[in-house]
Design a protein around this motif. Structure first.
Motif, PDB file in Angstrom:
ATOM      1  N   ARG A  43       2.516   6.350  -6.871  1.00  0.00           N
ATOM      2  CA  ARG A  43       1.206   7.823  -7.540  1.00  0.00           C
ATOM      3  C   ARG A  43       1.658   8.980  -7.540  1.00  0.00           C
ATOM      4  O   ARG A  43       1.538   9.587  -7.774  1.00  0.00           O
ATOM      5  N   GLU A  44       2.644   9.000  -5.843  1.00  0.00           N
ATOM      6  CA  GLU A  44       2.792  10.722  -5.866  1.00  0.00           C
ATOM      7  C   GLU A  44       4.015  11.187  -6.959  1.00  0.00           C
ATOM      8  O   GLU A  44       3.573  12.515  -7.375  1.00  0.00           O
ATOM      9  N   VAL A  45       4.979  10.416  -7.439  1.00  0.00           N
ATOM     10  CA  VAL A  45       5.329  10.608  -7.996  1.00  0.00           C
ATOM     11  C   VAL A  45       5.055  10.472  -9.739  1.00  0.00           C
ATOM     12  O   VAL A  45       6.247  11.648 -10.010  1.00  0.00           O
ATOM     13  N   SER A  46       4.361   9.831  -9.743  1.00  0.00           N
ATOM     14  CA  SER A  46       3.402  10.397 -11.299  1.00  0.00           C
ATOM     15  C   SER A  46       2.812  11.118 -10.923  1.00  0.00           C
ATOM     16  O   SER A  46       2.928  12.057 -12.162  1.00  0.00           O
ATOM     17  N   GLU A  47       2.525  11.631 -10.269  1.00  0.00           N
ATOM     18  CA  GLU A  47       1.862  13.331 -10.366  1.00  0.00           C
ATOM     19  C   GLU A  47       3.023  14.737 -10.526  1.00  0.00           C
ATOM     20  O   GLU A  47       2.259  15.835 -11.061  1.00  0.00           O
ATOM     21  N   TYR A  48       4.447  14.425  -9.656  1.00  0.00           N
ATOM     22  CA  TYR A  48       5.161  15.358 -10.367  1.00  0.00           C
ATOM     23  C   TYR A  48       6.599  15.057 -10.903  1.00  0.00           C
ATOM     24  O   TYR A  48       6.810  15.830 -12.296  1.00  0.00           O
TER      25      TYR A  48
ATOM     26  N   LEU B 230       0.452  -1.552   0.035  1.00  0.00           N
ATOM     27  CA  LEU B 230      -0.375  -0.062   0.097  1.00  0.00           C
ATOM     28  C   LEU B 230       0.666   0.917   0.213  1.00  0.00           C
ATOM     29  O   LEU B 230       0.569   2.021  -0.326  1.00  0.00           O
ATOM     30  N   ASP B 231       2.086   1.308   0.782  1.00  0.00           N
ATOM     31  CA  ASP B 231       2.736   2.413   0.533  1.00  0.00           C
ATOM     32  C   ASP B 231       3.795   2.516  -0.122  1.00  0.00           C
ATOM     33  O   ASP B 231       4.057   3.515  -0.826  1.00  0.00           O
ATOM     34  N   ILE B 232       4.379   1.523  -0.743  1.00  0.00           N
ATOM     35  CA  ILE B 232       4.870   1.692  -2.539  1.00  0.00           C
ATOM     36  C   ILE B 232       3.813   2.045  -3.409  1.00  0.00           C
ATOM     37  O   ILE B 232       4.467   2.704  -3.721  1.00  0.00           O
TER      38      ILE B 232
ATOM     39  N   LYS C 219       5.967  -8.459  -8.585  1.00  0.00           N
ATOM     40  CA  LYS C 219       5.776  -8.601  -9.980  1.00  0.00           C
ATOM     41  C   LYS C 219       4.482  -7.498  -9.902  1.00  0.00           C
ATOM     42  O   LYS C 219       4.204  -6.575 -10.561  1.00  0.00           O
ATOM     43  N   GLU C 220       3.967  -7.219  -8.766  1.00  0.00           N
ATOM     44  CA  GLU C 220       2.735  -6.299  -8.685  1.00  0.00           C
ATOM     45  C   GLU C 220       3.473  -4.862  -8.437  1.00  0.00           C
ATOM     46  O   GLU C 220       2.693  -3.865  -8.850  1.00  0.00           O
ATOM     47  N   ILE C 221       4.122  -4.079  -8.196  1.00  0.00           N
ATOM     48  CA  ILE C 221       5.456  -3.257  -8.071  1.00  0.00           C
ATOM     49  C   ILE C 221       5.647  -3.133  -9.016  1.00  0.00           C
ATOM     50  O   ILE C 221       5.584  -1.987 -10.046  1.00  0.00           O
ATOM     51  N   LEU C 222       6.134  -3.913 -10.465  1.00  0.00           N
ATOM     52  CA  LEU C 222       6.695  -3.922 -11.303  1.00  0.00           C
ATOM     53  C   LEU C 222       5.021  -3.306 -13.069  1.00  0.00           C
ATOM     54  O   LEU C 222       5.562  -2.147 -12.819  1.00  0.00           O
ATOM     55  N   ARG C 223       4.053  -3.890 -12.136  1.00  0.00           N
ATOM     56  CA  ARG C 223       2.722  -3.988 -13.096  1.00  0.00           C
ATOM     57  C   ARG C 223       2.074  -2.335 -12.823  1.00  0.00           C
ATOM     58  O   ARG C 223       1.842  -1.793 -13.560  1.00  0.00           O
ATOM     59  N   TYR C 224       2.361  -1.722 -11.551  1.00  0.00           N
ATOM     60  CA  TYR C 224       1.791  -0.587 -10.990  1.00  0.00           C
ATOM     61  C   TYR C 224       2.940   0.693 -11.315  1.00  0.00           C
ATOM     62  O   TYR C 224       2.004   1.463 -11.795  1.00  0.00           O
ATOM     63  N   ILE C 225       3.740   0.175 -11.046  1.00  0.00           N
ATOM     64  CA  ILE C 225       4.846   1.507 -11.824  1.00  0.00           C
ATOM     65  C   ILE C 225       4.101   1.616 -13.409  1.00  0.00           C
ATOM     66  O   ILE C 225       4.609   2.199 -13.601  1.00  0.00           O
TER      67      ILE C 225
END
Length: 286
Positions: free
Chosen positions: A56-61, A49-51, A84-90
């Motif tokens: 998300r914050e990075v994607s905004e700025y 959740l924190d990752i 894998k979940e982290i990579l998918r979300y990135i």
């Protein structure tokens, strides 16, 4: 960041333009006799959740970020499904990101199946930075590395087969006085079996509050002198027989002299540089 990351922050100089995303605290092994980096940082994972919130914050700025580095002593030790979940979300939030890199260990590679490695590569796993340190089993055991030279070669070959690039971090002087050539030959044997993106030599540094510092004070371990370090590095270079262009540079802060080039084409030049330095100590090798 959505939380206070109260752990030491380390990342390779090659990642100085990457977005840093905390993924773990400390090191899951944390037993190496020479290392003090995470002695006071108990290992724990950052929650998914924190990752994701960090991403998300990075994607905004910085929505056009091209590289991400997952912070932590060995974030590749995270379970394959979580990675894998982290990579998918990135990929979802940072579609222009070309690669996600992190520190890894031989054991963390061994924990992944061949199918896991292939899928992680497909999802955007970039470079791994791996502390191989030595190819000598005796030295690896004394330093509590948790793997053998044979195991290192086996796991690095699996990364080669999966197409996952890696930097091989090695350490000269790690055997102490009188064992430099032994260490160099064994390490060259491991590196000759695999294809590294780069070989990163570090010189052993006795860090405060480590087991190795205690051994030095008790007389159990005697550091190699400067001439021995030169001869060890020369022996390593002389015995490296690589087929693909591989950068090799003693530009890490632990090193006491600079030798840099690309193997195999610059091998003779680098060996010659070391020969010139050795001559100052009255050591003729030819």
């Amino acid at each position: 960041m959505p939380f206070d990351y109260d752990a030491p922050i380390y990342y390779p100089p090659y990642e100085n333009r990457s977005i840093l995303i905390p993924a773990s605290y400390g090191c899951p092994h944390n037993q190496c006799a020479f290392c003090s980096m995470y002695k006071d940082t108990p290992y724990r994972e950052v929650s998914l959740l924190d990752i994701k919130q960090s991403i998300r914050e990075v994607s905004e700025y910085r929505p056009y970020s091209e590289r991400v580095f997952l912070l932590g002593g060995q974030s590749f030790c995270l379970k394959a499904d979580k990675l894998k979940e982290i990579l998918r979300y990135i990929r979802e939030r940072l579609p222009l990101c070309e690669a996600v890199s992190m520190y890894a260990s031989i054991r963390s590679v061994a924990d992944k199946t061949d199918a896991d490695l292939a899928e992680l590569k497909a999802l955007g796993l970039g470079k791994l930075y791996i502390g191989v340190e030595s190819g000598c089993d005796e030295i690896l055991e004394e330093m509590h590395k948790g793997h053998t030279g044979e195991e290192a070669a086996r796991q690095l070959k699996r990364l080669n087969q999966a197409g996952i690039p890696f930097h091989s971090i090695i350490m000269y002087g790690i055997g102490g006085r009188g064992r430099g050539i032994q260490n160099a030959l064994a390490t060259a044997n491991v590196l000759n079996q695999v294809e590294s993106v780069a070989i990163v030599p570090m010189c052993l540094t006795i860090m405060p509050s480590t087991e190795l510092e205690r051994r030095v004070h008790s007389g159990e371990f005697e550091e190699a002198n400067f001439a021995e370090l030169l001869l060890e590095l020369r022996t390593l270079l002389e015995n490296l027989d690589l087929n693909t262009p591989t950068p090799f540079a003693t530009d890490h802060a632990t090193n006491r002299f600079l030798v840099a080039g690309t193997l195999p084409q610059d091998k003779e030049k680098m060996v010659s540089q070391l020969d010139q330095m050795l001559k100052r100590f009255g050591m003729e090798l030819h």
